[in-house]
Design an enzyme around this catalytic site. Structure first.
Site, PDB file in Angstrom:
ATOM      1  N   ASP A  35      16.380   6.922  -2.721  1.00 38.48           N
ATOM      2  CA  ASP A  35      15.663   8.192  -2.609  1.00 38.48           C
ATOM      3  C   ASP A  35      15.468   8.653  -1.163  1.00 38.48           C
ATOM      4  O   ASP A  35      14.522   9.377  -0.859  1.00 38.48           O
ATOM      5  CB  ASP A  35      14.300   8.056  -3.286  1.00 38.48           C
ATOM      6  CG  ASP A  35      13.545   6.845  -2.758  1.00 38.48           C
ATOM      7  OD1 ASP A  35      12.662   6.343  -3.490  1.00 38.48           O
ATOM      8  OD2 ASP A  35      13.839   6.396  -1.647  1.00 38.48           O
ATOM      9  N   GLU A  62      19.585   3.448  -8.993  1.00 39.56           N
ATOM     10  CA  GLU A  62      18.130   3.501  -8.959  1.00 39.56           C
ATOM     11  C   GLU A  62      17.688   4.949  -9.238  1.00 39.56           C
ATOM     12  O   GLU A  62      16.929   5.569  -8.508  1.00 39.56           O
ATOM     13  CB  GLU A  62      17.531   3.019  -7.640  1.00 39.56           C
ATOM     14  CG  GLU A  62      16.032   2.720  -7.745  1.00 39.56           C
ATOM     15  CD  GLU A  62      15.432   2.294  -6.414  1.00 39.56           C
ATOM     16  OE1 GLU A  62      14.977   3.168  -5.643  1.00 39.56           O
ATOM     17  OE2 GLU A  62      15.395   1.097  -6.150  1.00 39.56           O
ATOM     18  N   GLU A  80      10.566  11.171  -0.627  1.00 40.37           N
ATOM     19  CA  GLU A  80      11.428  10.485  -1.596  1.00 40.37           C
ATOM     20  C   GLU A  80      11.433  11.126  -2.984  1.00 40.37           C
ATOM     21  O   GLU A  80      12.457  11.180  -3.649  1.00 40.37           O
ATOM     22  CB  GLU A  80      11.039   9.004  -1.710  1.00 40.37           C
ATOM     23  CG  GLU A  80      11.448   8.158  -0.535  1.00 40.37           C
ATOM     24  CD  GLU A  80      10.459   8.192   0.611  1.00 40.37           C
ATOM     25  OE1 GLU A  80      10.680   7.465   1.590  1.00 40.37           O
ATOM     26  OE2 GLU A  80       9.467   8.967   0.527  1.00 40.37           O
ATOM     27  N   HIS A 116       4.627   0.751   5.360  1.00 41.58           N
ATOM     28  CA  HIS A 116       5.472   1.660   6.136  1.00 41.58           C
ATOM     29  C   HIS A 116       5.601   3.046   5.533  1.00 41.58           C
ATOM     30  O   HIS A 116       6.378   3.861   6.013  1.00 41.58           O
ATOM     31  CB  HIS A 116       6.872   1.059   6.285  1.00 41.58           C
ATOM     32  CG  HIS A 116       7.685   1.155   5.019  1.00 41.58           C
ATOM     33  ND1 HIS A 116       7.465   0.359   3.929  1.00 41.58           N
ATOM     34  CD2 HIS A 116       8.697   1.994   4.648  1.00 41.58           C
ATOM     35  CE1 HIS A 116       8.313   0.689   2.964  1.00 41.58           C
ATOM     36  NE2 HIS A 116       9.054   1.682   3.364  1.00 41.58           N
ATOM     37  N   ARG A 175       5.562   6.765   4.806  1.00 41.13           N
ATOM     38  CA  ARG A 175       5.355   7.927   5.689  1.00 41.13           C
ATOM     39  C   ARG A 175       4.060   8.660   5.346  1.00 41.13           C
ATOM     40  O   ARG A 175       3.329   9.090   6.225  1.00 41.13           O
ATOM     41  CB  ARG A 175       6.573   8.844   5.523  1.00 41.13           C
ATOM     42  CG  ARG A 175       6.649  10.052   6.396  1.00 41.13           C
ATOM     43  CD  ARG A 175       7.862  10.895   6.017  1.00 41.13           C
ATOM     44  NE  ARG A 175       9.100  10.231   6.401  1.00 41.13           N
ATOM     45  CZ  ARG A 175       9.751  10.492   7.551  1.00 41.13           C
ATOM     46  NH1 ARG A 175       9.257  11.362   8.388  1.00 41.13           N
ATOM     47  NH2 ARG A 175      10.870   9.877   7.852  1.00 41.13           N
ATOM     48  N   HIS A 186       7.652  -2.758  10.293  1.00 42.33           N
ATOM     49  CA  HIS A 186       8.772  -1.861   9.972  1.00 42.33           C
ATOM     50  C   HIS A 186       9.216  -1.214  11.283  1.00 42.33           C
ATOM     51  O   HIS A 186       8.384  -1.001  12.174  1.00 42.33           O
ATOM     52  CB  HIS A 186       8.296  -0.801   8.969  1.00 42.33           C
ATOM     53  CG  HIS A 186       9.380   0.075   8.437  1.00 42.33           C
ATOM     54  ND1 HIS A 186       9.806   1.213   9.089  1.00 42.33           N
ATOM     55  CD2 HIS A 186      10.141  -0.010   7.314  1.00 42.33           C
ATOM     56  CE1 HIS A 186      10.777   1.798   8.391  1.00 42.33           C
ATOM     57  NE2 HIS A 186      10.992   1.074   7.316  1.00 42.33           N
TER      58      HIS A 186
HETATM   59  C1  UD9 Z   1       9.418   5.435  -2.622  1.00 42.25           C
HETATM   60  C2  UD9 Z   1      10.029   4.081  -2.501  1.00 42.25           C
HETATM   61  O1  UD9 Z   1       9.447   3.091  -2.857  1.00 42.25           O
HETATM   62  N1  UD9 Z   1      11.284   4.036  -1.954  1.00 42.25           N
HETATM   63  C3  UD9 Z   1      11.876   2.751  -1.724  1.00 42.25           C
HETATM   64  C4  UD9 Z   1      12.232   2.619  -0.266  1.00 42.25           C
HETATM   65  O2  UD9 Z   1      12.498   1.288  -0.020  1.00 42.25           O
HETATM   66  P1  UD9 Z   1      11.383   0.180   0.196  1.00 42.25           P
HETATM   67  O3  UD9 Z   1      10.017   0.778   0.092  1.00 42.25           O
HETATM   68  O4  UD9 Z   1      11.712  -0.900  -0.738  1.00 42.25           O
HETATM   69  O5  UD9 Z   1      11.670  -0.194   1.722  1.00 42.25           O
HETATM   70  P2  UD9 Z   1      11.371  -1.556   2.524  1.00 42.25           P
HETATM   71  O6  UD9 Z   1      10.094  -2.130   2.058  1.00 42.25           O
HETATM   72  O7  UD9 Z   1      11.557  -1.251   3.947  1.00 42.25           O
HETATM   73  O8  UD9 Z   1      12.596  -2.500   2.130  1.00 42.25           O
HETATM   74  C5  UD9 Z   1      12.500  -3.271   1.006  1.00 42.25           C
HETATM   75  C6  UD9 Z   1      13.663  -4.227   0.931  1.00 42.25           C
HETATM   76  O9  UD9 Z   1      13.942  -4.798   2.220  1.00 42.25           O
HETATM   77  C7  UD9 Z   1      13.591  -6.166   2.240  1.00 42.25           C
HETATM   78  N2  UD9 Z   1      12.999  -6.408   3.564  1.00 42.25           N
HETATM   79  C8  UD9 Z   1      11.842  -5.764   3.917  1.00 42.25           C
HETATM   80  C9  UD9 Z   1      11.314  -5.973   5.177  1.00 42.25           C
HETATM   81  C10 UD9 Z   1      11.983  -6.831   6.086  1.00 42.25           C
HETATM   82  O10 UD9 Z   1      11.572  -7.033   7.249  1.00 42.25           O
HETATM   83  N3  UD9 Z   1      13.138  -7.448   5.680  1.00 42.25           N
HETATM   84  C11 UD9 Z   1      13.665  -7.237   4.433  1.00 42.25           C
HETATM   85  O11 UD9 Z   1      14.703  -7.817   4.102  1.00 42.25           O
HETATM   86  C12 UD9 Z   1      12.666  -6.365   1.042  1.00 42.25           C
HETATM   87  O12 UD9 Z   1      12.780  -7.683   0.531  1.00 42.25           O
HETATM   88  C13 UD9 Z   1      13.240  -5.371   0.041  1.00 42.25           C
HETATM   89  O13 UD9 Z   1      14.382  -5.868  -0.597  1.00 42.25           O
HETATM   90  O14 UD9 Z   1      13.409   3.355   0.036  1.00 42.25           O
HETATM   91  C14 UD9 Z   1      14.573   2.927  -0.703  1.00 42.25           C
HETATM   92  C15 UD9 Z   1      15.797   3.694  -0.247  1.00 42.25           C
HETATM   93  O15 UD9 Z   1      15.950   3.502   1.131  1.00 42.25           O
HETATM   94  C16 UD9 Z   1      14.331   3.177  -2.171  1.00 42.25           C
HETATM   95  O16 UD9 Z   1      15.446   2.686  -2.912  1.00 42.25           O
HETATM   96  C17 UD9 Z   1      13.066   2.487  -2.629  1.00 42.25           C
HETATM   97  O17 UD9 Z   1      12.773   2.931  -3.962  1.00 42.25           O
END
Ligand code: UD9
Length: 391
Positions: A113, A135, A149, A221, A223, A254
């Site tokens: 998203d 997704e 998103e 993280h 926004r 982040h």
């Molecule tokens: C609205 C919303 O919820 N949108 C989400 C957002 O993603 P998110 O919220 O999941 O983003 P983060 O939390 O940054 O990443 C998570 C992943 O990264 C891994 N991780 C994390 C920190 C780190 O230091 N090392 C890592 O390995 C962690 O295990 C996990 O697998 O955007 C995506 C499209 O960009 C969307 O698809 C997704 O719905």
């Protein structure tokens, strides 16, 4: 009827009898969730992946792709000046117009998203190239939460030829928006594919992970929480750690300064708190396996932690992942300091509540999502080319 079924034999370009699937990766979660699909395409006999990174989070993305043995075929050079969403939109759509003309892919695939996903789906639509959305169907119903998103994934819901929904709830969101049932499929989330593949290995503790009986793994993280909301949430976490002297905190920052600056300022200088920069995926899975609970606004962590039996407190007011809440593994607590602090204390002081929230549940799939997605793409894309379907 969409543009794919209108294709006639010969209209779809074949390279060495394989179709070209252009895979877009912009952020770390996209790299993690696209990794299994790209690997599955590489194993297939009918398609090959052409991987394009948008440069949105270049450093962490290349590292995450490497974990899945993936090297990008092309890196967009966006030369961003002010980092605004409109600047990103304009640069990605102009670049993707050129890439689609040069590569002439048989489909474009993206996950999630982000702004890059919305833009790429429009670029493909304008070029009449089928866009496959992974997704698909996550909704809160509030256009500004999460921002941007919710809008991005609704745009993808309008432009996609095929929608791969992680759960039936996501699929129902798409059907309510008028998506044709034959164009959407429940596959599970590819993030669970990545998690189970990685968690199967013996993983050393991440550097700095506190050696304490109960360690909170936390990230923040979003926004829409920048400023007071994220600061309030961080103060609530710190207050809980102060109150319970057997609690430790491993806070993973982040790359966005609006997220990591308040974390260092509010959580720094505490003997049982470690604030670390972003860590690679294997380290994050290692931290998930070792932590006591997860406190986060992350989408991916809301999906991963329940599969490992780790209770999750969500630092948001809404979630597009209600399945794990209904399963009793996740609780939406918001960003108010007192609410965050008391939710952590409840889990410290109520072993029965903790036990209920610690039962491993898999509402986001069984780890086979990538296989289902690639099989469905083959059925759709190859059907349009009798020569291949006869093979
Ligand atoms: C609205 C919303 O919820 N949108 C989400 C957002 O993603 P998110 O919220 O999941 O983003 P983060 O939390 O940054 O990443 C998570 C992943 O990264 C891994 N991780 C994390 C920190 C780190 O230091 N090392 C890592 O390995 C962690 O295990 C996990 O697998 O955007 C995506 C499209 O960009 C969307 O698809 C997704 O719905």
């Amino acid at each position: 009827m969409n543009e794919l079924t209108s294709l006639k034999k010969g209209e779809v370009r074949l390279t060495k009898s394989k179709l070209c699937c252009l895979c877009i990766v912009g952020t770390r979660p996209e790299a993690i969730k696209m990794g299994p699909v790209i690997a599955e395409l590489n194993r297939s006999d009918w398609a090959f992946p052409y991987v394009v990174t948008t440069g949105q989070h270049a450093d962490v993305v290349e590292g995450a792709l490497k974990d899945f043995g993936v090297v990008p075929s092309r890196r967009l050079d966006l030369e961003r000046r002010n980092g605004s969403l409109n600047e990103l939109f304009g640069k990605v759509i102009a670049e993707m117009d050129r890439v689609i003309d040069e590569v002439r892919p048989d489909c474009v695939i993206a996950q999630g998203d982000t702004t890059s996903v919305a833009v790429v789906s429009l670029a493909a639509f304008h070029k009449n190239v089928p866009f496959m959305h992974i997704e698909a169907g996550l909704r809160t119903g509030k256009l500004n939460d999460p921002y941007p998103e919710e809008l991005n994934r609704r745009i993808a819901g309008l432009t996609a030829s095929m929608h791969f929904a992680p759960t039936s709830a996501s699929l129902n969101n798409l059907l309510r928006e008028g998506v044709v049932p034959g164009d959407c499929l429940v596959t599970g989330n590819t993030g669970i594919d990545a998690l189970l593949q990685t968690a199967a290995h013996k993983l050393p503790a991440p550097k700095g992970f506190p050696n304490l009986p109960r360690v909170i793994l936390a990230t923040a993280h979003r926004r829409e929480s920048f400023g007071a909301p994220i600061e309030n949430a961080l103060r609530g976490i710190r207050a809980a750690v102060d109150r319970h002297d057997d609690l430790g905190l491993f806070f993973v920052s982040h790359p966005n300064p609006n997220a990591h600056e308040p974390a260092r300022r509010i959580l720094g200088g505490h003997p049982r708190i470690v604030v670390t920069d972003a860590i690679d995926y294997a380290d994050m899975v290692a931290a998930l396996k070792r932590c006591w609970i997860v406190v986060t606004d992350s989408g991916g962590l809301q999906e991963e932690a329940p599969a490992l039996g780790k209770p999750v407190l969500v630092l948001r007011n809404t979630t597009e992942r209600p399945e794990a809440v209904r399963a009793g593994a996740v609780r939406v607590v918001g960003t108010n300091s007192a609410a965050v602090s008391s939710a952590i204390s409840q889990l410290c002081d109520d072993p029965a509540l903790y036990a209920r929230m610690s039962v491993p549940v898999f509402p986001y799939g069984d780890g086979q999502a990538a296989k289902r997605i690639v099989a469905a793409m083959r059925a759709r894309l190859v059907r349009a080319i009798p020569a291949l379907s006869a093979a």
